[in-house]
Motif scaffolding. Structure first.
Motif, PDB file in Angstrom:
ATOM      1  N   TYR A  19       0.837  -1.196   0.000  1.00 38.58           N
ATOM      2  CA  TYR A  19       0.000   0.000   0.000  1.00 38.58           C
ATOM      3  C   TYR A  19       0.870   1.243   0.000  1.00 38.58           C
ATOM      4  CZ  TYR A  19       0.774  -1.112   4.982  1.00 38.58           C
ATOM      5  OH  TYR A  19       1.332  -1.475   6.191  1.00 38.58           O
ATOM      6  N   TYR A  21       0.875   5.239   1.258  1.00 34.17           N
ATOM      7  CA  TYR A  21       0.258   6.281   2.075  1.00 34.17           C
ATOM      8  C   TYR A  21       0.080   7.554   1.249  1.00 34.17           C
ATOM      9  CZ  TYR A  21       0.841   3.543   6.353  1.00 34.17           C
ATOM     10  OH  TYR A  21       0.742   2.578   7.317  1.00 34.17           O
ATOM     11  N   TYR A  27       4.656   0.877   1.612  1.00 29.53           N
ATOM     12  CA  TYR A  27       4.943  -0.185   2.573  1.00 29.53           C
ATOM     13  C   TYR A  27       4.372  -1.513   2.087  1.00 29.53           C
ATOM     14  CZ  TYR A  27       6.608   2.911   6.326  1.00 29.53           C
ATOM     15  OH  TYR A  27       7.341   3.785   7.093  1.00 29.53           O
ATOM     16  N   TYR A  39       7.403  -7.013   7.638  1.00 30.14           N
ATOM     17  CA  TYR A  39       7.184  -5.926   6.675  1.00 30.14           C
ATOM     18  C   TYR A  39       8.475  -5.482   6.010  1.00 30.14           C
ATOM     19  CZ  TYR A  39       8.724  -2.604  10.325  1.00 30.14           C
ATOM     20  OH  TYR A  39       9.440  -1.931  11.283  1.00 30.14           O
ATOM     21  N   TRP A  70       1.680  -2.247  17.475  1.00 27.59           N
ATOM     22  CA  TRP A  70       2.873  -2.827  18.087  1.00 27.59           C
ATOM     23  C   TRP A  70       3.861  -1.740  18.469  1.00 27.59           C
ATOM     24  CZ3 TRP A  70       2.032  -3.124  12.759  1.00 27.59           C
ATOM     25  CH2 TRP A  70       3.030  -2.639  11.926  1.00 27.59           C
ATOM     26  N   VAL A  78       3.395   1.814  16.313  1.00 26.51           N
ATOM     27  CA  VAL A  78       2.608   1.789  15.078  1.00 26.51           C
ATOM     28  C   VAL A  78       1.187   1.321  15.392  1.00 26.51           C
ATOM     29  CG1 VAL A  78       2.469   0.853  12.730  1.00 26.51           C
ATOM     30  CG2 VAL A  78       4.713   1.115  13.815  1.00 26.51           C
ATOM     31  N   LEU A  80      -2.334   0.481  13.044  1.00 27.90           N
ATOM     32  CA  LEU A  80      -2.890   0.388  11.689  1.00 27.90           C
ATOM     33  C   LEU A  80      -4.330  -0.091  11.759  1.00 27.90           C
ATOM     34  CD1 LEU A  80       0.053  -1.580   9.970  1.00 27.90           C
ATOM     35  CD2 LEU A  80      -0.202   0.904  10.180  1.00 27.90           C
ATOM     36  N   ILE A  93       2.085   6.293  12.727  1.00 22.31           N
ATOM     37  CA  ILE A  93       3.414   5.896  13.170  1.00 22.31           C
ATOM     38  C   ILE A  93       3.900   6.974  14.134  1.00 22.31           C
ATOM     39  CG2 ILE A  93       5.696   5.106  12.470  1.00 22.31           C
ATOM     40  CD1 ILE A  93       4.661   5.000   9.560  1.00 22.31           C
TER      41      ILE A  93
HETATM   42  C1  LIG Z   1       7.301   1.241  11.299  1.00 20.58           C
HETATM   43  C2  LIG Z   1       6.691   0.200  10.722  1.00 20.58           C
HETATM   44  C3  LIG Z   1       5.486   0.287   9.940  1.00 20.58           C
HETATM   45  C4  LIG Z   1       5.039  -0.831   9.277  1.00 20.58           C
HETATM   46  C5  LIG Z   1       3.901  -0.748   8.490  1.00 20.58           C
HETATM   47  C6  LIG Z   1       3.231   0.444   8.381  1.00 20.58           C
HETATM   48  O1  LIG Z   1       2.139   0.525   7.591  1.00 20.58           O
HETATM   49  C7  LIG Z   1       3.651   1.557   9.056  1.00 20.58           C
HETATM   50  C8  LIG Z   1       4.785   1.469   9.850  1.00 20.58           C
END
Ligand SMILES: C=Cc1ccc(O)cc1
Length: 179
Positions: A19, A21, A27, A39, A70, A78, A80, A93
């Protein structure tokens, strides 16, 4: 690209996403199992960074909507929220100041450098944090199955997202081609 409809938590686990942003950061992220994520970062402040086996909280909020959160060895946090049926997510983030000041320290395969991350988060400044709240649009969804070590298994390179989107990277069993 799978065209499945997401309903349950099980529908989400084992899914592989790419995806972008709205700020342009690209990412790639994999729900490896109900408590683990992998990731790779293809664009943005820490492009080139990749991570396996990050412990995470993964929850179904309501049908087809998933919350993942997490905290990392760098001190980055982070959160999501995935709405995969609408090919979108919202991510926030929270970077400690030191990652903004020295992003290059984190741009590596983190699993081989955990002590360096822990030393750096003590050595450099935490505050003020850099908060990055963004929507993203999902450009790829793959059904990799849970605990598939081939999904995120090498460093990012510039054509990698396109190779995956164009079907040149995984075989019919979601194993990496040409490994
Ligand atoms: C910092 C890691 C991180 C992993 C995936 C995401 O979408 C955003 C931050």
């Amino acid at each position: 690209m799978t065209e499945k409809t997401f309903k349950t938590l099980d529908d989400f686990l084992g899914t592989h996403f790419i995806y972008t942003y709205d700020n342009g950061w690209e990412y790639e992220w994999y729900a490896k199992n109900d408590h683990t994520v992998d990731y790779r970062i293809h664009g943005g402040m820490v492009a080139g960074r990749w991570v396996k086996d990050q412990e995470a909280n993964i929850n179904l909020l309501t049908e087809g909507i998933y919350k993942v959160a997490w905290t990392e060895p760098t001190g980055t946090d982070v959160a999501l929220d995935f709405v995969p049926n609408e090919k979108k997510l919202n991510g926030t983030i929270f970077f400690p100041k030191w990652v903004q000041d020295h992003p290059e320290i984190t741009v590596k395969y983190q699993n081989d450098f955990i002590p360096l991350m822990e030393e750096s988060r003590e050595k450099y400044e935490t505050y003020p944090k850099m908060v990055v709240p963004e929507f993203a649009h999902i450009t790829y969804i793959g059904d990799a199955g849970q605990n598939n070590e081939d999904v995120i298994s090498e460093a990012p390179y510039p054509e990698l997202p396109d190779d995956i989107r164009n079907g040149k990277y995984f075989d019919e069993n979601y194993h990496r081609i040409n490994k």
